[in-house]
Design a protein around this motif. Structure first.
Motif, PDB file in Angstrom:
ATOM      1  N   ALA A  82     -21.579   5.176  16.791  1.00 29.01           N
ATOM      2  CA  ALA A  82     -21.058   4.065  17.592  1.00 29.01           C
ATOM      3  C   ALA A  82     -19.886   3.342  17.646  1.00 29.01           C
ATOM      4  O   ALA A  82     -19.670   1.939  17.379  1.00 29.01           O
ATOM      5  N   LYS A  83     -18.867   4.167  17.060  1.00 27.48           N
ATOM      6  CA  LYS A  83     -17.460   3.644  16.592  1.00 27.48           C
ATOM      7  C   LYS A  83     -16.848   3.067  17.861  1.00 27.48           C
ATOM      8  O   LYS A  83     -17.013   3.512  18.948  1.00 27.48           O
ATOM      9  N   GLY A  84     -16.127   1.817  17.772  1.00 28.42           N
ATOM     10  CA  GLY A  84     -15.698   1.108  18.805  1.00 28.42           C
ATOM     11  C   GLY A  84     -16.797   0.140  19.400  1.00 28.42           C
ATOM     12  O   GLY A  84     -16.225  -0.732  20.377  1.00 28.42           O
ATOM     13  N   LYS A  85     -18.090   0.422  19.336  1.00 28.99           N
ATOM     14  CA  LYS A  85     -18.982  -0.444  20.034  1.00 28.99           C
ATOM     15  C   LYS A  85     -19.384  -1.672  19.479  1.00 28.99           C
ATOM     16  O   LYS A  85     -19.317  -1.904  18.061  1.00 28.99           O
ATOM     17  N   VAL A  86     -19.742  -2.756  19.956  1.00 30.80           N
ATOM     18  CA  VAL A  86     -20.245  -4.069  19.361  1.00 30.80           C
ATOM     19  C   VAL A  86     -21.835  -3.863  19.307  1.00 30.80           C
ATOM     20  O   VAL A  86     -22.307  -3.474  20.252  1.00 30.80           O
ATOM     21  N   VAL A  87     -22.344  -4.200  18.040  1.00 33.88           N
ATOM     22  CA  VAL A  87     -23.650  -4.123  17.762  1.00 33.88           C
ATOM     23  C   VAL A  87     -24.070  -5.374  17.073  1.00 33.88           C
ATOM     24  O   VAL A  87     -23.085  -6.338  16.868  1.00 33.88           O
ATOM     25  N   SER A  88     -25.471  -5.388  16.961  1.00 39.34           N
ATOM     26  CA  SER A  88     -25.893  -6.667  16.330  1.00 39.34           C
ATOM     27  C   SER A  88     -27.045  -6.455  15.479  1.00 39.34           C
ATOM     28  O   SER A  88     -27.811  -5.446  15.469  1.00 39.34           O
ATOM     29  N   MET A  89     -27.319  -7.329  14.523  1.00 44.36           N
ATOM     30  CA  MET A  89     -28.439  -7.486  13.592  1.00 44.36           C
ATOM     31  C   MET A  89     -28.902  -8.747  13.490  1.00 44.36           C
ATOM     32  O   MET A  89     -28.142  -9.581  13.655  1.00 44.36           O
ATOM     33  N   ASN A  90     -30.311  -8.853  12.926  1.00 41.72           N
ATOM     34  CA  ASN A  90     -30.668 -10.296  12.577  1.00 41.72           C
ATOM     35  C   ASN A  90     -29.758 -10.828  11.580  1.00 41.72           C
ATOM     36  O   ASN A  90     -29.135 -10.109  10.650  1.00 41.72           O
ATOM     37  N   SER A  91     -29.368 -12.233  11.547  1.00 41.36           N
ATOM     38  CA  SER A  91     -28.474 -12.815  10.897  1.00 41.36           C
ATOM     39  C   SER A  91     -28.906 -12.713   9.466  1.00 41.36           C
ATOM     40  O   SER A  91     -27.879 -12.778   8.557  1.00 41.36           O
ATOM     41  N   LYS A  92     -30.235 -12.986   8.982  1.00 44.87           N
ATOM     42  CA  LYS A  92     -30.351 -13.022   7.789  1.00 44.87           C
ATOM     43  C   LYS A  92     -30.372 -11.813   7.048  1.00 44.87           C
ATOM     44  O   LYS A  92     -29.707 -11.631   5.877  1.00 44.87           O
ATOM     45  N   ALA A  93     -30.448 -10.698   7.714  1.00 51.19           N
ATOM     46  CA  ALA A  93     -30.305  -9.159   7.125  1.00 51.19           C
ATOM     47  C   ALA A  93     -28.740  -9.069   7.159  1.00 51.19           C
ATOM     48  O   ALA A  93     -27.920  -8.314   6.094  1.00 51.19           O
ATOM     49  N   ALA A  94     -27.840  -9.604   7.924  1.00 49.55           N
ATOM     50  CA  ALA A  94     -26.330  -9.525   7.902  1.00 49.55           C
ATOM     51  C   ALA A  94     -25.893 -10.073   6.806  1.00 49.55           C
ATOM     52  O   ALA A  94     -24.732  -9.643   6.218  1.00 49.55           O
ATOM     53  N   LYS A  95     -26.369 -11.481   6.289  1.00 50.50           N
ATOM     54  CA  LYS A  95     -25.962 -11.743   5.266  1.00 50.50           C
ATOM     55  C   LYS A  95     -25.938 -11.132   3.943  1.00 50.50           C
ATOM     56  O   LYS A  95     -25.210 -11.148   2.898  1.00 50.50           O
ATOM     57  N   GLU A  96     -26.994 -10.251   3.979  1.00 49.04           N
ATOM     58  CA  GLU A  96     -27.174  -9.214   2.799  1.00 49.04           C
ATOM     59  C   GLU A  96     -26.660  -7.989   2.943  1.00 49.04           C
ATOM     60  O   GLU A  96     -26.136  -7.677   1.903  1.00 49.04           O
ATOM     61  N   TYR A  97     -26.501  -7.431   4.136  1.00 51.24           N
ATOM     62  CA  TYR A  97     -25.769  -6.058   4.020  1.00 51.24           C
ATOM     63  C   TYR A  97     -24.311  -5.927   4.501  1.00 51.24           C
ATOM     64  O   TYR A  97     -23.980  -4.822   4.264  1.00 51.24           O
ATOM     65  N   LEU A  98     -24.033  -6.972   5.004  1.00 52.01           N
ATOM     66  CA  LEU A  98     -22.580  -6.854   5.386  1.00 52.01           C
ATOM     67  C   LEU A  98     -21.787  -7.654   4.372  1.00 52.01           C
ATOM     68  O   LEU A  98     -21.573  -8.871   4.152  1.00 52.01           O
ATOM     69  N   GLN A  99     -21.021  -6.659   3.359  1.00 53.79           N
ATOM     70  CA  GLN A  99     -20.410  -7.159   2.300  1.00 53.79           C
ATOM     71  C   GLN A  99     -18.544  -6.856   2.286  1.00 53.79           C
ATOM     72  O   GLN A  99     -18.459  -6.182   3.243  1.00 53.79           O
ATOM     73  N   LYS A 100     -18.153  -7.419   1.226  1.00 52.39           N
ATOM     74  CA  LYS A 100     -16.688  -7.346   1.179  1.00 52.39           C
ATOM     75  C   LYS A 100     -16.308  -6.007   0.675  1.00 52.39           C
ATOM     76  O   LYS A 100     -14.993  -5.845   0.439  1.00 52.39           O
ATOM     77  N   THR A 101     -17.089  -5.350  -0.191  1.00 52.29           N
ATOM     78  CA  THR A 101     -16.760  -4.128  -0.772  1.00 52.29           C
ATOM     79  C   THR A 101     -16.333  -3.052  -0.207  1.00 52.29           C
ATOM     80  O   THR A 101     -17.381  -2.637   0.571  1.00 52.29           O
ATOM     81  N   PRO A 102     -15.167  -2.625  -0.124  1.00 50.63           N
ATOM     82  CA  PRO A 102     -14.870  -1.429   0.791  1.00 50.63           C
ATOM     83  C   PRO A 102     -15.163  -0.145   0.228  1.00 50.63           C
ATOM     84  O   PRO A 102     -15.404  -0.121  -1.211  1.00 50.63           O
ATOM     85  N   SER A 103     -15.154   0.983   0.717  1.00 48.97           N
ATOM     86  CA  SER A 103     -15.501   2.314   0.165  1.00 48.97           C
ATOM     87  C   SER A 103     -13.867   2.667  -0.518  1.00 48.97           C
ATOM     88  O   SER A 103     -12.825   2.068  -0.310  1.00 48.97           O
ATOM     89  N   THR A 104     -13.918   3.792  -1.165  1.00 51.38           N
ATOM     90  CA  THR A 104     -12.819   4.227  -2.031  1.00 51.38           C
ATOM     91  C   THR A 104     -11.998   5.132  -0.936  1.00 51.38           C
ATOM     92  O   THR A 104     -12.720   6.463  -0.682  1.00 51.38           O
ATOM     93  N   LYS A 105     -10.756   5.053  -0.970  1.00 49.07           N
ATOM     94  CA  LYS A 105      -9.865   5.935  -0.131  1.00 49.07           C
ATOM     95  C   LYS A 105      -8.933   6.961  -1.081  1.00 49.07           C
ATOM     96  O   LYS A 105      -8.366   6.466  -1.726  1.00 49.07           O
ATOM     97  N   SER A 106      -9.828   8.212  -0.807  1.00 52.86           N
ATOM     98  CA  SER A 106      -9.106   9.053  -1.783  1.00 52.86           C
ATOM     99  C   SER A 106      -9.449  10.577  -1.516  1.00 52.86           C
ATOM    100  O   SER A 106     -10.516  10.466  -0.865  1.00 52.86           O
TER     101      SER A 106
END
Length: 254
Positions: A82-106
């Motif tokens: 789904a790259k480039g697509k707009v998606v949604s999830m329950n806002s309560k779940a979003a607060k838990e699952y959408l975080q600011k820690t990125p993957s390691t680029k190496s």
């Protein structure tokens, strides 16, 4: 929350400006999907355009769009789902699952070295000849099997250097749930499989790095209780300049 909709930076939100070609600086709120430890490794989202459900893996990069009702909307920025697509999830779940820690680029490399061949009695399919190997990841040596089927349909991965791709979809139907039941609270993401690209640029070769006791030409992590080490390493890495489609290199030697 601001409304930084990455697709619409070209003045769609600035209705008082008559110039359709103007551009405006927009602060994009970037997040990464993170999941609890005891999880199957996927989170379900809903496509805004069609309502179709998709599953996204950990460390998928997204840009927050808006909160509306009880839903949080965001755009998928990398990976193969789904790259480039707009998606949604329950806002309560979003607060838990959408975080600011990125993957390691190496440019990380997993190394697999062929070992012996021997027969083993599989609880699933009887006696099978296994091509054993040792997978080295994060400084740990882990036993894997490269093939358990010798009817000329499958062969062990030949020596060479390949790219490991980001997970493609949930492999829950491949009967790996039993490992979570056997090791309660210890095995995560049993249905997250990492495709291996055997031919450069060709994409998924239907070979995977995954958990299991039998292998159809894959790199199958036989040390079940050490699968989490392999999963955590691969899912948290992305090869640079690949838009999140690849996570690491795989070097196979004899």
């Amino acid at each position: 929350m601001a409304d930084p909709y990455v697709d619409y930076i070209s003045n769609r939100r600035t209705t008082t400006n008559p110039n359709p070609d103007s551009r405006h600086h927009v602060t994009v709120d970037i997040r990464y999907i993170r999941l609890p430890e005891d999880t199957h490794g996927w989170v379900d989202v809903r496509l805004e355009s069609t309502g179709e459900r998709k599953s996204l893996c950990e460390y998928t990069k997204v840009a927050l769009v808006k909160d509306e009702g009880d839903r949080t909307y965001f755009q998928v920025l990398d990976g193969g789902i789904a790259k480039g697509k707009v998606v949604s999830m329950n806002s309560k779940a979003a607060k838990e699952y959408l975080q600011k820690t990125p993957s390691t680029k190496s440019t990380e490399t997993l190394r697999v070295r062929y070992g012996r061949m021997s027969e083993e009695n599989s609880p699933f399919k009887g006696r099978r000849l296994q091509q054993w190997a040792t997978l080295t990841v994060g400084g740990q040596d882990i036993t894997v099997t490269l093939n358990s089927a010798w009817d000329s349909t499958f062969t062990p991965i030949p020596p060479g250097t390949y790219r490991i791709m980001a997970p493609d979809y949930s492999h829950a139907k491949t009967s790996t749930e039993g490992y979570r039941n056997t090791y309660p609270g210890k095995i995560k993401a049993n249905d997250v499989w990492f495709p291996i690209e055997l031919q450069s640029g060709a994409g998924n070769s239907s070979r995977y790095v995954h958990i299991g006791h039998l292998s159809d030409g894959c790199v199958t992590v036989y040390d079940i209780d050490r699968w989490n080490t392999v999963y955590n390493f691969l899912i948290s890495h992305r090869l640079p300049n690949t838009d999140g489609k690849y996570v690491a290199l795989l070097e196979v030697t004899k």
